[in-house]
Design an enzyme around this catalytic site. Structure first.
Site, short mmCIF file in Angstrom:
data_model
loop_
_atom_site.label_atom_id
_atom_site.label_comp_id
_atom_site.label_asym_id
_atom_site.label_seq_id
_atom_site.Cartn_x
_atom_site.Cartn_y
_atom_site.Cartn_z
N THR A 8 80.07 47.34 66.93
CA THR A 8 79.64 46.43 68.03
C THR A 8 80.63 45.57 68.09
O THR A 8 81.55 45.39 67.19
CB THR A 8 78.24 45.87 67.59
OG1 THR A 8 78.63 45.17 66.38
CG2 THR A 8 77.29 47.02 67.12
N GLU A 45 74.28 50.64 69.16
CA GLU A 45 73.25 51.25 67.98
C GLU A 45 72.51 52.59 68.53
O GLU A 45 71.79 53.18 67.69
CB GLU A 45 72.31 50.10 67.77
CG GLU A 45 73.03 48.98 66.83
CD GLU A 45 73.51 47.96 67.88
OE1 GLU A 45 74.06 48.34 68.96
OE2 GLU A 45 73.61 47.03 67.10
N TRP A 82 60.36 31.13 80.35
CA TRP A 82 61.70 31.85 80.25
C TRP A 82 62.37 32.08 81.59
O TRP A 82 61.46 32.38 82.41
CB TRP A 82 61.83 33.12 79.66
CG TRP A 82 61.59 32.89 77.96
CD1 TRP A 82 61.46 31.95 77.34
CD2 TRP A 82 61.44 34.10 76.99
NE1 TRP A 82 61.39 32.11 75.99
CE2 TRP A 82 61.14 33.42 75.82
CE3 TRP A 82 61.63 35.58 77.18
CZ2 TRP A 82 61.16 34.31 74.79
CZ3 TRP A 82 61.63 36.19 76.06
CH2 TRP A 82 61.19 35.50 74.66
N LYS A 134 65.50 28.83 78.24
CA LYS A 134 63.99 28.42 78.04
C LYS A 134 63.71 26.96 78.53
O LYS A 134 64.02 26.10 77.99
CB LYS A 134 63.85 28.21 76.39
CG LYS A 134 64.16 29.45 75.84
CD LYS A 134 63.95 29.70 74.31
CE LYS A 134 64.31 31.16 73.87
NZ LYS A 134 65.44 31.24 73.55
P1 ADP Z 1 78.87 45.59 72.43
O1 ADP Z 1 79.49 46.16 71.53
O2 ADP Z 1 79.25 44.69 73.45
O3 ADP Z 1 77.34 45.06 72.11
P2 ADP Z 1 77.15 47.46 73.62
O4 ADP Z 1 77.47 48.51 74.71
O5 ADP Z 1 76.54 47.87 72.59
O6 ADP Z 1 78.38 46.75 73.61
O7 ADP Z 1 76.31 46.47 74.35
C1 ADP Z 1 74.85 46.60 74.54
C2 ADP Z 1 74.28 45.52 75.26
O8 ADP Z 1 74.73 45.41 76.49
C3 ADP Z 1 72.79 45.89 75.53
O9 ADP Z 1 71.89 45.38 74.42
C4 ADP Z 1 72.56 44.97 76.57
O10 ADP Z 1 72.31 43.62 76.43
C5 ADP Z 1 73.76 45.15 77.60
N1 ADP Z 1 73.70 45.88 78.34
C6 ADP Z 1 74.11 47.16 78.68
N2 ADP Z 1 73.72 47.89 79.65
C7 ADP Z 1 72.78 47.17 80.37
C8 ADP Z 1 72.67 47.00 81.65
N3 ADP Z 1 72.64 48.02 82.52
N4 ADP Z 1 71.75 45.84 82.21
C9 ADP Z 1 71.80 44.73 81.58
N5 ADP Z 1 72.41 44.44 80.22
C10 ADP Z 1 72.93 45.89 79.63
#
Ligand code: ADP
Length: 559
Positions: free
Chosen positions: A188, A333, A446, A441
């Protein structure tokens, strides 16, 4: 107890190598086109790709890489990287794709944590490798993804990819590995703390590729030419390098030039029908289309995810260019695909505006992923499109634990908590409202920062916007918009605030607007809100100075 009656079907393991073997055998002449780091266009077929992947497997075995050991890659989207996608896991080692946009200390941490034995790298990263090598003493060798004539001048002793594989004959039979053995390792981005590793298995990679291909997912076929703009160093380019050979789709790999003009030219030259990437990249593409006054001649759909696709972008693609937008959500993940927004028959009968509202959401799960939202007490919340809570997922391509963090499970009652906050509507459509840590918040309620950002970027003068929480003496937190204007555009704070009127609930109205030249981004092009929050830690909202008179006085009544 009676013994179970087992089915009498072949126990053929689901292996990553079977994907390229299938494409080589049944779609052998289908092309893989790459814009090379060397500058030219490279073109070959699935058949040639498999042979070279086999040569790579042989070369790595000759170097003493054993099954289960990790081989890192620091590379753009290109055919040699693709060969590593199959050649490394093909003989049982683990392909560890490393994100070169991370800070060098993070990359060194990741290489050491993964215990990479060799690292394959594109020559653009030669200076980075020179900086990393002294910090990564356990790496046995660095392999430049090029030929002798392009071998870069470096302090670090390096091997040359083409020389290594030329020494092998490619006569190699992929072994029938245990499908539960590890295939690919991705970390990540680690916007908070050290990056964490998600270790996929052959089985999960193949099932994910199946899932990604389904008609209500990316809907790939052998008639497609697919362009993953999303990097192969970031969560397997959303599984496209696996799904394309599974379907026999032509694969177009853009290399390192991801600006609008380069992408557009490649799409037109190669007849790309489907492209996938994060919103930032599409902003550049749309800007190029408008400036050059050109249109797509073959593109039918774009998969947009990684962060929320602003509704304004969705409309631009669909209304101005007739290109379908498939909004998708997922995470490292989850291999990464979780949901995609495509309308079913009943939804497609609704009025246009209702259809659009659905398409702006992140959509429905693909078979293989199960999701729920839970409240603070851990109880599942209703799917009414209103209640929002923490999003939990489970399924065969969702992690069970992080690599080398054997103690402690991230799971809660067998579900993986995503760290996202969401609603689910009666159609089963997911709508991500925030990251848990980004939600604002206000007075115990929220406010969705994503929703406010979407309104801000819909203003024609705004290029990009972030919404962050600012401390407020009465409401604890209130929203602040930090915006970047389009080149040459002018806009006042008051004008942008007025643009929100009627588009959001009164108590969601941002308290202030600040214009800056550039927003900070993560290595994967997402807004780096952590940095922005630090930058504006001491920012005093005008409403915070005059709480009695603040426009929020009426908010309680509006709740
Ligand atoms: P990183 O390595 O930056 O965490 P990831 O691709 O694993 O990259 O990131 C996942 C996160 O990106 C998700 O948990 C979410 O918060 C955000 N995300 C991914 N796709 C979307 C989407 N279509 N809309 C909103 N948030 C998104």
């Amino acid at each position: 107890m009676t013994a179970p009656l087992f089915g009498q079907m072949m126990d053929v393991p689901l292996t990553v190598s079977s994907l390229i073997a299938h494409a080589a055998r049944y779609h052998g002449d289908t092309q893989i086109v790459s814009r090379r780091i060397e500058g030219d266009i490279h073109r070959y077929t699935y058949r040639e790709c498999e042979t070279r992947a086999k040569q790579l497997a042989q070369a790595l075995m000759a170097l003493g890489v054993a099954r289960g050991e990790r081989v890192g890659t620091l590379a753009w989207n290109g055919y040699r990287h693709l060969e590593a996608y199959f050649g490394v896991p093909g003989f049982g080692a683990v392909c560890h794709t490393i994100n070169p946009r991370l800070f060098p200390e993070q990359i060194a941490y990741i290489i050491n944590h993964a215990d990479d034995q060799y690292v394959l790298f594109d020559i653009t990263f030669a200076p980075l490798i020179d900086a990393l090598a002294p910090q990564c003493p356990n790496v046995r060798g660095w392999i430049a993804l090029t030929d002798e004539s392009h071998r870069p001048a470096m302090r670090t002793p390096v091997l040359c990819y083409e020389t290594l594989i030329e020494a092998q004959d490619g006569r190699y039979e992929w072994p029938q590995l245990d499908e539960r053995s590890a295939s690919v390792l991705c970390y990540t981005s680690g916007t908070t703390g050290n990056p964490k590793g998600a270790l996929y298995s052959h089985r999960s990679s193949v099932l994910h590729a199946y899932g990604a291909s389904l008609p209500d997912a990316m809907g790939l076929s052998s008639r497609d030419a697919v362009l993953p703009v999303v990097p192969m160093f970031h969560v397997n380019a959303w599984g496209i390098p696996h799904a394309a050979p599974l379907n026999g789709a032509k694969l177009v790999l853009p290399g390192k030039d991801l600006d609008g003009k380069s992408l557009y030219e490649l799409m037109e030259a190669e007849g790309v029908t489907c492209a996938a990437g994060v919103p930032t990249v599409w902003l550049g593409l749309l800007a190029h289309l408008r400036a050059a006054g050109v249109r797509f001649s073959t593109l039918t759909r774009t998969v947009i995810g990684g962060s929320a696709c602003p509704p304004a972008m969705l409309r631009a693609f669909e209304d101005e260019y007739g290109v379908q937008v498939i909004h998708a959500w997922g995470m490292t993940e989850m291999s990464p695909l979780g949901t995609l927004a495509k309308l079913n028959w009943a939804q497609s009968q609704r009025p246009l505006e209702a259809q659009r509202a659905q398409l702006e959401k992140q959509g429905r799960v693909i078979y293989g992923v199960d999701m729920k939202i839970v409240g603070p007490d851990g109880k599942e919340l209703p799917w009414d499109g209103v209640a929002f809570g923490d999003l939990h997922v489970r399924g065969p391509w969702v992690i069970d634990r992080y690599f080398r963090q054997e103690s402690g499970t991230p799971l809660v009652d067998g579900w993986f908590p995503t760290g996202d906050v969401a609603t689910i509507d009666p159609d089963g459509f997911l709508h991500i409202t925030d990251r848990t840590k980004d939600v604002i918040k206000s007075g115990g309620e929220w406010i969705s920062s994503i929703s406010l950002e979407n309104v801000a970027v819909a203003h024609p003068a705004v290029a990009e916007a972030a919404c962050i929480a600012c401390a407020h003496p009465r409401w604890t937190e209130r929203p602040l918009i930090v915006a970047v204007l389009k080149p040459g555009a002018t806009l006042t704070r008051e004008e942008l605030l007025a643009f929100f009127v009627g588009k959001v609930a009164k108590w969601w109205m941002p308290d202030d607007v600040v214009f800056i030249n550039e927003l900070p981004h993560t290595a994967t092009g997402k807004l780096l809100k952590l940095k922005l929050r630090e930058q504006f830690r001491d920012y005093v909202l005008p409403t915070a100075l005059d709480t009695d008179n603040c426009p929020l006085g009426e908010n309680e009544a509006n709740r």
